[in-house]
Write a protein that holds these residues in place. Structure first.
Motif, PDB file in Angstrom:
ATOM      1  N   LEU A  25       0.806  -1.304  -0.121  1.00 45.96           N
ATOM      2  CA  LEU A  25      -0.239  -0.082   0.073  1.00 45.96           C
ATOM      3  C   LEU A  25       0.741   1.189  -0.118  1.00 45.96           C
ATOM      4  CD1 LEU A  25      -2.912  -1.195   2.283  1.00 45.96           C
ATOM      5  CD2 LEU A  25      -3.064  -0.658   0.015  1.00 45.96           C
ATOM      6  N   LEU A  26       2.049   1.087   0.584  1.00 46.36           N
ATOM      7  CA  LEU A  26       2.923   2.306   0.589  1.00 46.36           C
ATOM      8  C   LEU A  26       3.439   2.605  -0.911  1.00 46.36           C
ATOM      9  CD1 LEU A  26       4.861   1.991   3.946  1.00 46.36           C
ATOM     10  CD2 LEU A  26       2.970   3.994   3.156  1.00 46.36           C
ATOM     11  N   VAL A  27       3.628   1.505  -1.604  1.00 44.88           N
ATOM     12  CA  VAL A  27       4.120   1.503  -3.194  1.00 44.88           C
ATOM     13  C   VAL A  27       2.753   2.374  -3.737  1.00 44.88           C
ATOM     14  CG1 VAL A  27       4.689   0.037  -5.043  1.00 44.88           C
ATOM     15  CG2 VAL A  27       5.839  -0.100  -2.859  1.00 44.88           C
ATOM     16  N   VAL A  28       1.499   1.817  -3.621  1.00 47.74           N
ATOM     17  CA  VAL A  28       0.565   2.555  -4.241  1.00 47.74           C
ATOM     18  C   VAL A  28       0.412   3.975  -3.737  1.00 47.74           C
ATOM     19  CG1 VAL A  28      -1.912   2.506  -4.180  1.00 47.74           C
ATOM     20  CG2 VAL A  28      -0.650   0.449  -4.174  1.00 47.74           C
ATOM     21  N   ALA A  29       0.786   4.363  -2.631  1.00 48.69           N
ATOM     22  CA  ALA A  29       0.591   6.037  -2.072  1.00 48.69           C
ATOM     23  C   ALA A  29       1.849   6.527  -3.072  1.00 48.69           C
ATOM     24  CB  ALA A  29       0.778   5.748  -0.646  1.00 48.69           C
ATOM     25  N   TRP A  34       3.363  10.403  -6.979  1.00 44.72           N
ATOM     26  CA  TRP A  34       4.231  10.803  -8.141  1.00 44.72           C
ATOM     27  C   TRP A  34       3.375  10.961  -9.484  1.00 44.72           C
ATOM     28  CZ3 TRP A  34       5.130   6.681 -12.213  1.00 44.72           C
ATOM     29  CH2 TRP A  34       6.119   7.222 -13.273  1.00 44.72           C
ATOM     30  N   ARG A  35       2.195  10.288  -9.773  1.00 43.63           N
ATOM     31  CA  ARG A  35       1.166  10.374 -10.839  1.00 43.63           C
ATOM     32  C   ARG A  35       0.537  11.731 -10.543  1.00 43.63           C
ATOM     33  NH1 ARG A  35       3.259   9.270 -14.845  1.00 43.63           N
ATOM     34  NH2 ARG A  35       1.212   9.740 -15.981  1.00 43.63           N
ATOM     35  N   ILE A  36       0.321  12.264  -9.229  1.00 49.25           N
ATOM     36  CA  ILE A  36      -0.316  13.464  -9.076  1.00 49.25           C
ATOM     37  C   ILE A  36       0.515  14.673  -9.781  1.00 49.25           C
ATOM     38  CG2 ILE A  36      -0.804  15.303  -7.377  1.00 49.25           C
ATOM     39  CD1 ILE A  36      -1.596  12.948  -5.892  1.00 49.25           C
ATOM     40  N   GLN A  80      -1.201   1.014   6.564  1.00 50.21           N
ATOM     41  CA  GLN A  80      -2.068   0.475   5.788  1.00 50.21           C
ATOM     42  C   GLN A  80      -3.235   1.633   5.413  1.00 50.21           C
ATOM     43  OE1 GLN A  80      -3.419  -2.986   7.802  1.00 50.21           O
ATOM     44  NE2 GLN A  80      -1.693  -4.237   7.124  1.00 50.21           N
ATOM     45  N   ALA A  81      -3.810   2.074   6.408  1.00 55.07           N
ATOM     46  CA  ALA A  81      -4.747   3.170   6.281  1.00 55.07           C
ATOM     47  C   ALA A  81      -4.164   4.126   5.233  1.00 55.07           C
ATOM     48  CB  ALA A  81      -5.242   3.624   7.543  1.00 55.07           C
ATOM     49  N   PHE A  82      -3.069   4.749   5.713  1.00 55.16           N
ATOM     50  CA  PHE A  82      -2.363   5.878   4.738  1.00 55.16           C
ATOM     51  C   PHE A  82      -2.431   5.335   3.336  1.00 55.16           C
ATOM     52  CE2 PHE A  82       0.990   7.948   2.591  1.00 55.16           C
ATOM     53  CZ  PHE A  82       0.841   9.194   3.007  1.00 55.16           C
ATOM     54  N   GLY A  83      -2.070   4.050   3.116  1.00 63.34           N
ATOM     55  CA  GLY A  83      -1.992   3.811   1.647  1.00 63.34           C
ATOM     56  C   GLY A  83      -3.444   3.383   1.060  1.00 63.34           C
ATOM     57  N   ILE A  84      -4.289   2.971   1.982  1.00 66.19           N
ATOM     58  CA  ILE A  84      -5.711   2.690   1.393  1.00 66.19           C
ATOM     59  C   ILE A  84      -6.291   4.027   0.830  1.00 66.19           C
ATOM     60  CG2 ILE A  84      -7.935   2.076   1.994  1.00 66.19           C
ATOM     61  CD1 ILE A  84      -6.721  -0.309   3.769  1.00 66.19           C
ATOM     62  N   VAL A  85      -5.924   5.000   1.511  1.00 60.87           N
ATOM     63  CA  VAL A  85      -6.629   6.399   1.066  1.00 60.87           C
ATOM     64  C   VAL A  85      -6.096   6.764  -0.330  1.00 60.87           C
ATOM     65  CG1 VAL A  85      -6.563   8.776   1.456  1.00 60.87           C
ATOM     66  CG2 VAL A  85      -6.962   7.443   3.255  1.00 60.87           C
ATOM     67  N   HIS A  86      -5.017   6.220  -0.864  1.00 59.73           N
ATOM     68  CA  HIS A  86      -4.312   6.484  -2.112  1.00 59.73           C
ATOM     69  C   HIS A  86      -4.822   5.587  -3.044  1.00 59.73           C
ATOM     70  CE1 HIS A  86      -1.725   9.061   0.462  1.00 59.73           C
ATOM     71  NE2 HIS A  86      -1.383   9.653  -0.472  1.00 59.73           N
ATOM     72  N   VAL A  87      -5.363   4.401  -3.023  1.00 56.34           N
ATOM     73  CA  VAL A  87      -5.598   3.397  -4.038  1.00 56.34           C
ATOM     74  C   VAL A  87      -6.408   4.038  -4.901  1.00 56.34           C
ATOM     75  CG1 VAL A  87      -6.936   1.343  -4.268  1.00 56.34           C
ATOM     76  CG2 VAL A  87      -5.412   1.693  -2.486  1.00 56.34           C
ATOM     77  N   PRO A  88      -7.676   4.804  -4.541  1.00 57.48           N
ATOM     78  CA  PRO A  88      -8.519   5.115  -5.485  1.00 57.48           C
ATOM     79  C   PRO A  88      -7.924   6.380  -6.600  1.00 57.48           C
ATOM     80  CG  PRO A  88      -9.854   5.010  -3.668  1.00 57.48           C
ATOM     81  CD  PRO A  88      -8.511   4.916  -3.413  1.00 57.48           C
ATOM     82  N   PRO A  89      -7.072   7.356  -5.970  1.00 58.62           N
ATOM     83  CA  PRO A  89      -6.683   8.364  -6.865  1.00 58.62           C
ATOM     84  C   PRO A  89      -5.351   7.511  -7.866  1.00 58.62           C
ATOM     85  CG  PRO A  89      -5.806   8.849  -4.678  1.00 58.62           C
ATOM     86  CD  PRO A  89      -6.858   7.827  -4.679  1.00 58.62           C
ATOM     87  N   ALA A  90      -4.735   6.550  -7.123  1.00 60.34           N
ATOM     88  CA  ALA A  90      -3.696   5.612  -7.925  1.00 60.34           C
ATOM     89  C   ALA A  90      -4.220   4.888  -9.357  1.00 60.34           C
ATOM     90  CB  ALA A  90      -2.963   4.646  -7.047  1.00 60.34           C
TER      91      ALA A  90
END
Length: 104
Positions: A25-29, A34-36, A80-90
């Protein structure tokens, strides 16, 4: 003694799985952050968007860490929660990249 060893191994396995999920999930974040920068026009909008996701991720991480025991599991719940927040924008940013959309 063998029950204690089995329980300890089980606890380590659970901890390891949570650590692997947190790392993924941190990789996803990181990908989303990065893509932002690549998909958002204007420095101010980039900064604002990254900040919003970081603050919301931090808030969700704080709440999640309060629902587990202190120690390593609390840290893993935060990550995990920090990373989950970033899943939809990723996901959205991934498809914008695939479609070669211009920054918006």
């Amino acid at each position: 003694p063998s029950a204690i060893i089995a329980r300890t191994l089980q606890n380590l396995a659970v901890l390891l799985l949570h650590a692997l999920l947190a790392a993924l999930l941190l990789v996803v974040a990181a990908y989303a952050q990065w893509r932002i920068g690549a998909q958002t026009a204007g420095r101010g909008r980039i900064w604002l968007t990254r900040s919003v996701f970081a603050v919301v991720g931090g808030a969700m991480g704080f709440v999640a860490s309060r629902y587990v025991e202190s120690g390593p599991m609390a840290l893993l719940a935060f990550l995990q929660a920090f990373g989950i927040v970033h899943v939809p924008p990723a996901i959205i940013l991934f498809f914008k990249r695939v479609r070669r959309e211009r920054p918006s």
